[in-house]
Motif scaffolding. Structure first.
Motif, short mmCIF file in Angstrom:
data_model
loop_
_atom_site.label_atom_id
_atom_site.label_comp_id
_atom_site.label_asym_id
_atom_site.label_seq_id
_atom_site.Cartn_x
_atom_site.Cartn_y
_atom_site.Cartn_z
N TYR A 23 0.82 -1.21 0.00
CA TYR A 23 0.00 0.00 0.00
C TYR A 23 0.86 1.27 0.00
O TYR A 23 0.39 2.34 0.37
CB TYR A 23 -0.93 0.00 1.22
CG TYR A 23 -1.78 -1.25 1.32
CD1 TYR A 23 -2.97 -1.37 0.60
CD2 TYR A 23 -1.37 -2.32 2.11
CE1 TYR A 23 -3.73 -2.51 0.68
CE2 TYR A 23 -2.15 -3.47 2.19
CZ TYR A 23 -3.32 -3.57 1.48
OH TYR A 23 -4.07 -4.71 1.55
N GLU A 24 2.13 1.15 -0.43
CA GLU A 24 3.02 2.30 -0.45
C GLU A 24 3.19 2.82 -1.87
O GLU A 24 3.18 2.06 -2.83
CB GLU A 24 4.40 1.92 0.11
CG GLU A 24 4.38 1.27 1.47
CD GLU A 24 4.18 -0.23 1.40
OE1 GLU A 24 4.60 -0.82 0.39
OE2 GLU A 24 3.58 -0.80 2.32
N ARG A 25 3.40 4.14 -1.99
CA ARG A 25 3.62 4.73 -3.31
C ARG A 25 4.85 4.16 -3.98
O ARG A 25 4.93 4.10 -5.22
CB ARG A 25 3.73 6.25 -3.18
CG ARG A 25 2.41 6.99 -3.09
CD ARG A 25 1.61 6.93 -4.38
NE ARG A 25 2.29 7.56 -5.48
CZ ARG A 25 2.19 8.84 -5.80
NH1 ARG A 25 1.43 9.64 -5.06
NH2 ARG A 25 2.82 9.34 -6.83
N ALA A 26 5.83 3.75 -3.18
CA ALA A 26 7.04 3.17 -3.76
C ALA A 26 6.73 1.90 -4.55
O ALA A 26 7.47 1.54 -5.48
CB ALA A 26 8.06 2.87 -2.66
N ALA A 27 5.66 1.22 -4.19
CA ALA A 27 5.24 0.03 -4.93
C ALA A 27 4.32 0.38 -6.09
O ALA A 27 4.30 -0.31 -7.11
CB ALA A 27 4.54 -0.96 -3.99
N LEU A 28 3.56 1.45 -5.95
CA LEU A 28 2.56 1.82 -6.96
C LEU A 28 3.18 2.44 -8.21
O LEU A 28 2.86 2.05 -9.34
CB LEU A 28 1.55 2.78 -6.35
CG LEU A 28 0.51 3.37 -7.31
CD1 LEU A 28 -0.47 2.30 -7.77
CD2 LEU A 28 -0.23 4.54 -6.66
N ASP A 29 4.03 3.45 -8.02
CA ASP A 29 4.50 4.24 -9.16
C ASP A 29 5.19 3.42 -10.25
O ASP A 29 4.94 3.65 -11.44
CB ASP A 29 5.43 5.36 -8.68
CG ASP A 29 4.67 6.47 -7.96
OD1 ASP A 29 3.43 6.38 -7.88
OD2 ASP A 29 5.31 7.41 -7.47
N PRO A 30 6.06 2.45 -9.91
CA PRO A 30 6.67 1.66 -10.99
C PRO A 30 5.66 0.89 -11.82
O PRO A 30 5.86 0.71 -13.03
CB PRO A 30 7.61 0.71 -10.23
CG PRO A 30 7.91 1.41 -8.96
CD PRO A 30 6.65 2.12 -8.60
N ILE A 31 4.59 0.43 -11.20
CA ILE A 31 3.56 -0.30 -11.95
C ILE A 31 2.83 0.65 -12.88
O ILE A 31 2.60 0.34 -14.07
CB ILE A 31 2.58 -0.99 -10.98
CG1 ILE A 31 3.29 -2.12 -10.24
CG2 ILE A 31 1.36 -1.52 -11.73
CD1 ILE A 31 2.44 -2.81 -9.20
N LEU A 32 2.46 1.83 -12.39
CA LEU A 32 1.79 2.80 -13.25
C LEU A 32 2.69 3.26 -14.39
O LEU A 32 2.27 3.33 -15.55
CB LEU A 32 1.35 4.01 -12.43
CG LEU A 32 0.29 3.78 -11.36
CD1 LEU A 32 -0.02 5.09 -10.64
CD2 LEU A 32 -0.99 3.19 -11.96
#
Length: 217
Positions: A23-32
């Motif tokens: 649930y961290e942005r560090a995990a989200l941004d690379p996917i987006l």
């Protein structure tokens, strides 16, 4: 401001295989940032609708665009939407049908759609879209006409509530199945750009084709 979902809300909490969730942005941004296509889900005239569309991210917003003539896009600003992005990285084959799976990276975002009203900001985001999806193209293209800008709607979702879920690695199956005489393992999958196929005018001019760096990374 960097928005994080450190304490996941009920609607984004992953319940099936919760150990695969983040649930961290560090995990989200690379996917987006690795994606090209998202699915936007919302309720239109009382019915659930899911629309596939190209998208791009800038800072804390996810953007997409479409025609101002679209009834659905006209209805979206202010509505609750759900955006999903998925990368299928491999097929996971096991010795039983029950344990077959896939390696993947996925993101689910919730929030309200916003319309980008200012024409200058809308044009800047269309440039951002072009350079994100087709790197190096914008300076080479014929300038956008006023009527084209007026016919294009740009929408965005502020990144707030989201969850990320992924799976990687080899098969996981029951120890008693390991002696069953059938192949098991992972079949990797990847999205790759093929050789550019010029139209008749480009073929006649022998212009060099574009290099889609994003798909080769």
């Amino acid at each position: 401001m960097r928005v994080a979902a450190s304490t996941p809300a009920r609607r984004i909490r992953v319940r099936r295989f919760p150990e695969r969730a983040r649930y961290e942005r560090a995990a989200l941004d690379p996917i987006l940032d690795a994606g090209l296509l998202c699915h936007v889900g919302f309720v239109f005239e009382g019915s659930p609708v899911v629309i596939p569309t190209l998208y791009w991210r800038e800072a804390d917003h996810v953007y997409w665009h479409g025609s101002t003539a679209s009834r659905m896009l006209r209805a979206l600003p202010g509505c609750e939407v759900c955006i999903t992005v998925t990368h299928l990285d491999g097929l996971v084959l096991t010795r039983s049908a029950f344990h077959h799976s896939a390696n993947y990276r996925s993101a689910v975002l919730f929030g309200r759609a916003e319309n980008v009203e200012d024409p200058k900001e809308r044009l800047a985001q269309l440039e951002r879209m072009t350079e994100t999806l087709f790197p190096g193209r914008w300076p080479q293209l014929r300038p956008v006409k006023h009527r084209e800008l007026g016919a294009t709607r740009v929408l965005r979702l502020r990144i707030g509530e989201f969850s990320v879920k992924s799976r990687s690695g080899p098969p996981q199956e029951d120890a008693r199945d390991l002696k069953w005489p059938v192949w098991a393992g992972v079949i990797p999958l990847a999205l790759r750009a093929g050789s550019p196929q010029p139209d008749e005018v480009a073929r006649a001019s022998k212009a060099s084709g574009p290099a889609f760096r994003k798909l080769k990374e």
